[in-house]
Scaffold this active site. Structure first.
Site, PDB file in Angstrom:
ATOM      1  N   GLN A  23      34.194  43.813  50.185  1.00  0.00           N
ATOM      2  CA  GLN A  23      33.192  42.891  49.643  1.00  0.00           C
ATOM      3  C   GLN A  23      32.219  42.402  50.717  1.00  0.00           C
ATOM      4  O   GLN A  23      32.653  41.773  51.688  1.00  0.00           O
ATOM      5  CB  GLN A  23      33.913  41.678  49.043  1.00  0.00           C
ATOM      6  CG  GLN A  23      32.981  40.615  48.476  1.00  0.00           C
ATOM      7  CD  GLN A  23      33.733  39.331  48.144  1.00  0.00           C
ATOM      8  OE1 GLN A  23      34.166  38.617  49.047  1.00  0.00           O
ATOM      9  NE2 GLN A  23      33.879  39.036  46.873  1.00  0.00           N
ATOM     10  N   GLY A  24      30.935  42.683  50.561  1.00  0.00           N
ATOM     11  CA  GLY A  24      29.938  42.223  51.528  1.00  0.00           C
ATOM     12  C   GLY A  24      29.183  41.008  51.022  1.00  0.00           C
ATOM     13  O   GLY A  24      28.112  41.141  50.425  1.00  0.00           O
ATOM     14  N   SER A  52      29.677  37.146  52.642  1.00  0.00           N
ATOM     15  CA  SER A  52      29.356  36.177  53.697  1.00  0.00           C
ATOM     16  C   SER A  52      28.560  36.822  54.820  1.00  0.00           C
ATOM     17  O   SER A  52      28.675  38.022  55.079  1.00  0.00           O
ATOM     18  CB  SER A  52      30.641  35.602  54.301  1.00  0.00           C
ATOM     19  OG  SER A  52      31.325  34.838  53.360  1.00  0.00           O
ATOM     20  N   GLU A  88      37.179  36.296  41.022  1.00  0.00           N
ATOM     21  CA  GLU A  88      37.810  36.085  42.321  1.00  0.00           C
ATOM     22  C   GLU A  88      38.654  34.816  42.294  1.00  0.00           C
ATOM     23  O   GLU A  88      39.763  34.786  42.799  1.00  0.00           O
ATOM     24  CB  GLU A  88      36.750  35.998  43.420  1.00  0.00           C
ATOM     25  CG  GLU A  88      37.383  35.867  44.796  1.00  0.00           C
ATOM     26  CD  GLU A  88      36.352  35.848  45.918  1.00  0.00           C
ATOM     27  OE1 GLU A  88      36.436  36.712  46.778  1.00  0.00           O
ATOM     28  OE2 GLU A  88      35.479  34.967  45.920  1.00  0.00           O
TER      29      GLU A  88
END
Lengths: 382, 382
Positions: free
Chosen positions: B123-124, B126, B241
């Protein structure tokens, strides 16, 4: 409002009619008036509850009731508690009714249940003898067979709805096990004393000295008494959980309204992050209590029994008690000095939370019971 | 296709237990860290072959389509067997997002390789300067013909060094309000211009990374949803999430460890320990009730609202409280690094303490979650 019941039109309608009943007369102001008078049951209101059918919510249709489940009983209880209705709905329409329905005296049921449904007869349950004791079998009261009936001796404490009760359902040791008896209030040798509770209602103590009960006054024989009482207590614990959810819900609502309108330092106090996070933590506790209650009403109506039922009832009562106490306490803090006055309604909710949390086992007692059940193999698998 | 929901709970549980016991590698049981892909690939494929890889996906996409009750049993048995956490972003995050927001071509292209174990996702989100304030992200994507050209850097990217693909939030409009210029794109990690640098965490493990994008080209067809609608999708995904972080599975694992230690150290005789343990067990059981409410919503196809934040708060903070009790219960062993032998088992005392830390930080810190709840659920003034 009742987000613990599975969403349905029927649940929404019931919740709305309870809210309507509360709006139409049994407001918080009435709770204040009764408090001053030391009373907790207005017979006209009680008949009103009867006319709506709610006193018979758990009574089978063949005895004039609605034949509904714990979900519906909980919806009624939650709504009444939000309006601080003082009448002993749970003590009578849930606890006493569940015992009668779960017992094995069909003739007695046929005679008494219709009278309870119409509000004519108001029984209370006298089972507990020691604070913190949740085992229905832990009783020193005894019933000895005597001349075609029974002779009862013992002392029962913490009786809810005792002030207005016409009769008591009394548990006592009999023939090596537990049995349940019907003791009219005016029985010779029965002595009722009352102590004032925080919310203005009373806790009854019933002394029984050689009280004579006719043979047909045994409402549950040793074959079924323990199970009937255990089931009724678990159901009542869950429904008191619903009352506590109603109490905490209204107290939190009042606090949030206050936070939106009370201005200090030129801003509504609800804009301060420290108070916002505090309110969120209270909301979280309310939602946890609601989620457990949802699981409990669903499972009990699905016939959950035995140790898993007891574990789930204990979870419900433990969480609801703790959450209601915390939310109402902090409601006082969020209101500031006005919250400490008798004029402010949050005090009434705090006191109702104190009473409901203590009744039928407080959070600590139910956590201990849960731990005992969980220690048995497969016990708390709910 | 097997309808798992038609099985009794006991039969379903027994089936899982037998398979997990027989097939999950011994040396990976109760691993004190997340599993790397090379370690768990065989297990992933074994689950996939069995059809048990995606318990919460709908059957038409290769999932088990479990009801909330069955899903919780699945997690309980996963914990009981000590099954570690795999690189699961495809299963828990991007898969459900593509199912909900993607188009048919994307579903066909990306869902089967997740189930087949051919694609491993990370997951990109932050960035070094966009943490709690995620919407201020600066990694840019500029359309050139049929491709986006991406420049910038993502950080705290778990398992990026194992991933074959990354889903990225990128800025596609610098003029718009910060939430309105963001898009959600899928990128193959083999694309030239991507560099991955692992970062050592507080527990000494290299689980998260910084990912650098230097003129990385990805097809326009990899845009999920509309251009500049990425924030809405990300928020939808954050719902998933939060549901995933809010699952009772990780705290359950800590509870397992406490119980192993308690048996070995005979802490069952220590009333202070038992009382605290019971409180936490109830916190965890009640988390299960709250979790069931949200899984139920997902199952009914309802979108998760901002209130799901409370699930994340309660799950992660309960996990931390359990990890703290494990340390207290260990006495002097509470400071020992690595596994310590207790009875005929061994427990890594500090592992849950470390692994429970990031939960209150990632996915929006718990302080941010409380802000969200205060604003969008409690409607408190800003």
């Amino acid at each position: 409002m009742t987000n613990f019941a599975h969403p349905s039109e029927h649940a929404a309608l019931l919740a709305e009619s309870v809210a309507d009943f509360v709006r139409r007369g049994t407001t918080v102001a009435r709770a204040r008036t009764l408090r001053e008078a030391g009373a907790e049951c207005d017979r006209a209101q009680w008949r009103g509850l009867a006319q709506l059918g709610w006193l018979g919510v758990l009574v089978p249709e063949r005895f004039g009731g609605m034949g509904l489940g714990i979900t519906e009983a909980a919806i009624v209880a939650e709504g009444l508690a939000r309006g601080l209705v003082p009448e002993p709905f749970t003590a009578t329409a849930v606890l006493a009714v569940s015992i009668l329905v779960g017992a094995d005296n069909e003739a007695f049921m046929a005679e008494k249940l219709p009278q309870i449904v119409t509000g004519k007869l108001l029984p209370a349950v006298a089972w507990q003898e020691r604070a913190g004791e949740l085992d229905p079998g832990a009783t020193d009261a005894v019933a000895v067979a005597f001349e075609g009936g029974f002779r009862l001796n013992g002392v029962k404490h913490f009786i809810a709805g005792a002030v207005d009760a016409d009769a008591f359902l009394v548990s006592a040791r009999h023939a090596g096990d537990l049995a349940l008896f019907w003791v009219p209030r005016d029985s010779a040798g029965a002595r009722l004393t009352q102590q004032r509770l925080a919310d203005g209602r009373s806790s009854g103590t019933l002394g029984l000295t050689d009280v004579m009960v006719a043979r047909e006054g045994m409402i549950a024989s040793p074959a079924v008494a323990r199970a009937a009482l255990a089931q009724a207590l678990d159901r009542a614990a869950v429904v008191v959980g619903a009352e506590l959810v109603g109490v905490m819900g209204r107290a939190l609502e009042l606090s949030l309204d206050y936070m939106r309108t009370r201005v200090q330092f030129g801003k509504p106090i609800g804009s301060f992050q420290a108070l916002q996070h505090r309110a969120v933590d209270l909301y979280l506790q309310q939602e946890l209590a609601t989620a457990v209650l949802a699981e409990a009403v669903h499972a009990l109506d699905g016939g959950l029994d035995g140790a898993p039922r007891a574990a789930l009832a204990s979870r419900t009562k433990a969480r609801a008690s703790e959450a209601a106490l915390r939310i109402t306490r902090e409601a006082i803090q969020l209101h500031g000095a006005i919250g400490f006055t008798d004029d402010c309604d949050v005090g009434l909710y705090t006191k109702r939370a104190l009473v409901l949390s203590a009744w039928l086992g407080n959070a600590t007692a139910h956590r201990r019971r849960y731990a005992r059940i969980a220690a048995q193999p497969g016990g708390a698998h709910d | 296709m097997i309808d798992y929901n038609a099985l009794t709970d006991d039969a379903f549980r027994a089936g899982l237990r037998v398979f997990f016991e027989a097939n999950y590698p011994r040396h990976l049981r109760f691993l004190p860290r997340r599993m790397r892909w090379h370690e768990c690939r065989d297990w992933y494929l074994a689950l996939s072959k069995k059809g048990w890889l995606a318990p919460h996906w709908p059957p038409e996409h290769g999932g088990m389509g479990l009801t909330p009750g069955k899903l919780i049993i699945y997690f309980e048995e996963t914990e009981r067997a000590g099954i570690g956490r795999m690189p699961d972003q495809g299963l828990t995050m991007v898969g459900p997002t593509i199912i909900r927001f993607g188009n048919d071509a994307q579903r066909r292209k990306f869902l089967p390789p997740i189930i087949a174990g051919e694609h491993v996702w990370c997951q990109g989100y932050s960035e070094p300067n966009a943490g709690s304030d995620l919407a201020s992200l600066q990694t840019s994507a500029v359309l050139e013909g049929d491709e986006f050209v991406i420049n910038g850097s993502k950080i705290w990217t778990s398992m990026a060094h194992d991933a074959t693909h990354i889903y990225v939030l990128v800025r596609t409009d610098r003029q718009a309000k910060k939430q309105e210029g963001i898009s959600f794109v899928l990128v193959d990690m083999k694309t030239p211009g991507i560099t991955v640098r692992p970062i050592r965490n507080i527990a000494g493990h290299e689980e998260f990374c910084q990912v650098f994008f230097d003129n990385v080209r990805t097809p326009r067809a990899n845009l999920v949803g509309e251009l500049n609608a990425g924030w809405t999708i990300a928020k939808g995904l954050l719902g998933f999430e939060r549901l995933n972080i809010g699952s009772p599975r990780r705290p359950l694992q800590a509870l397992e460890q406490i119980e192993v230690l308690a048996r070995a150290r005979q802490l069952g005789d220590n009333p202070a320990f038992v009382e605290r343990l019971t409180e936490l067990k109830l916190d965890l059981a009640d988390l299960g009730s709250l979790y069931a409410r949200y899984v139920d919503k997902v199952r009914r196809g309802e979108a998760l609202g901002p209130d799901v934040s409370m699930l994340k708060i309660w799950a992660t903070e309960t996990y931390q409280r359990l990890s703290e009790l494990l340390i207290e219960a260990a006495g002097e062993y509470g400071a020992f690094e690595g596994e310590i032998p207790v009875g005929d088992a061994s427990v890594d005392i500090l592992s849950p303490f470390y692994t429970s830390r990031p939960g209150t930080i990632y996915g929006g810190s718990n302080e941010i979650q409380r802000n969200i709840l205060a604003k969008y659920v409690l409607k408190l003034p800003g």
